[in-house]
Design a protein around this motif. Structure first.
Motif, PDB file in Angstrom:
ATOM      1  N   PHE A  13      10.133  -7.666  -7.147  1.00  0.00           N
ATOM      2  CA  PHE A  13       8.820  -7.112  -6.864  1.00  0.00           C
ATOM      3  C   PHE A  13       8.853  -5.616  -7.154  1.00  0.00           C
ATOM      4  O   PHE A  13       9.918  -5.038  -7.354  1.00  0.00           O
TER       5      PHE A  13
ATOM      6  N   ASN B 199       7.880  -1.819  -5.448  1.00  0.00           N
ATOM      7  CA  ASN B 199       7.908  -1.270  -4.099  1.00  0.00           C
ATOM      8  C   ASN B 199       7.365   0.156  -4.143  1.00  0.00           C
ATOM      9  O   ASN B 199       7.671   0.910  -5.077  1.00  0.00           O
TER      10      ASN B 199
ATOM     11  N   ASP C 280       3.197  -8.395  -8.134  1.00  0.00           N
ATOM     12  CA  ASP C 280       3.320  -8.306  -6.684  1.00  0.00           C
ATOM     13  C   ASP C 280       4.063  -7.038  -6.298  1.00  0.00           C
ATOM     14  O   ASP C 280       5.091  -6.694  -6.889  1.00  0.00           O
TER      15      ASP C 280
ATOM     16  N   TYR D 276       5.159  -4.499  -2.764  1.00  0.00           N
ATOM     17  CA  TYR D 276       5.202  -4.198  -1.341  1.00  0.00           C
ATOM     18  C   TYR D 276       5.118  -2.695  -1.161  1.00  0.00           C
ATOM     19  O   TYR D 276       5.483  -1.931  -2.062  1.00  0.00           O
TER      20      TYR D 276
ATOM     21  N   LYS E 280       1.292  -5.790   1.342  1.00  0.00           N
ATOM     22  CA  LYS E 280       1.578  -6.486   0.080  1.00  0.00           C
ATOM     23  C   LYS E 280       0.335  -6.377  -0.786  1.00  0.00           C
ATOM     24  O   LYS E 280      -0.776  -6.704  -0.352  1.00  0.00           O
TER      25      LYS E 280
ATOM     26  N   SER F 149      -1.393  -7.378  -4.473  1.00  0.00           N
ATOM     27  CA  SER F 149      -1.270  -8.383  -5.525  1.00  0.00           C
ATOM     28  C   SER F 149      -2.467  -8.332  -6.465  1.00  0.00           C
ATOM     29  O   SER F 149      -3.523  -7.780  -6.130  1.00  0.00           O
TER      30      SER F 149
END
Length: 240
Positions: A164, A166, A188, A190, A219, A221
């Motif tokens: 993912f 970050n 995606d 975080y 999160k 997306s």
């Protein structure tokens, strides 16, 4: 002596120490990490601050922060040469490895030059708990945003243990993050505010936590139609 974590474990956080205190005050995230490592009576903790160029003041402050505890502390430095001959063996012997803040771009380059990326992957696979703050959070992912170049911009050559993106300092990077998701630069992603952290077991997020009031985790997306959605994660407050 503790036991390795049940699963490969990463704590990706925007916390670590209260550096306004003298000595630094460790966040309760360390107790959380030691519990995940099997709650050893004298946990072994290795500090890596490559992102600061192995700043001696940070290393000294780390040792002082745990000097009155039962924690067995060591550090790994790479400037101007490694302070430990067998880095892999030393790291595999730890309960927790904690990576400090600083420049994630420089950190990744130096780690790869010394093969530390491979050693840390082996540690992760063997249940050594990996964690860190800011740059020490970003490094485990495929990419994110960083001010390593001066202005904040995306990078996409993280270690990729976690598949993912970050983002740290999310309160000041929310708009840019949404733009990067909308453009497809990241899928995606975080994100954490200062004082929040994410607990991954393998590549699955299993908890979000904080060490202070109102610190959020998220999160972000991109749907098939291109719409960007932001999910506010449930955050558990760690007790001091």
């Amino acid at each position: 002596m503790g036991l390795p974590a049940d699963h490969p474990t990463i704590l990706a956080t925007s916390m670590g120490f209260n550096r306004a205190r003298d000595p630094w005050l460790p966040s309760p995230v360390f107790r959380y990490a030691f519990e995940l490592a099997g709650a050893p009576s004298r946990p072994r903790l290795c500090f890596i601050t490559t992102g600061t160029g192995d700043r001696q003041a940070s290393i000294d402050a780390f040792y002082a922060a745990f000097s009155e505890s039962g924690v067995q502390t060591t550090h790994l430095s790479l400037f101007d040469k490694p302070n430990i001959a067998d880095m892999s063996a030393h790291l595999l012997g730890q309960d927790v490895i904690w990576v400090d803040r600083g420049s994630v771009v420089n950190l990744l380059a130096v780690w790869r030059a010394h093969g530390l990326n491979r050693a840390l992957r082996e540690c992760w696979d063997h249940g050594v708990v990996l964690g860190g703050e800011s740059a020490g959070s970003l490094c485990w992912f495929t990419g994110g945003t960083t001010d390593s170049f001066g202005d904040v911009r995306p990078f996409q050559d993280g270690l990729g243990f976690l598949p993912f993106a970050n983002v740290v300092h999310y309160d000041t990077r929310r708009e840019q993050t949404h733009q990067l998701i909308a453009s497809g630069t990241f899928t995606d992603c975080y994100a954490t505010d200062a004082g929040a952290g994410l607990h991954f077991s393998g590549t699955e997020l299993v908890a979000a936590f904080s060490d202070r009031k109102d610190a959020g985790a998220y999160k972000i997306s991109r749907a098939e139609n291109g719409e960007v959605t932001e999910q506010v994660l449930e955050v558990t407050r760690l007790k001091r």
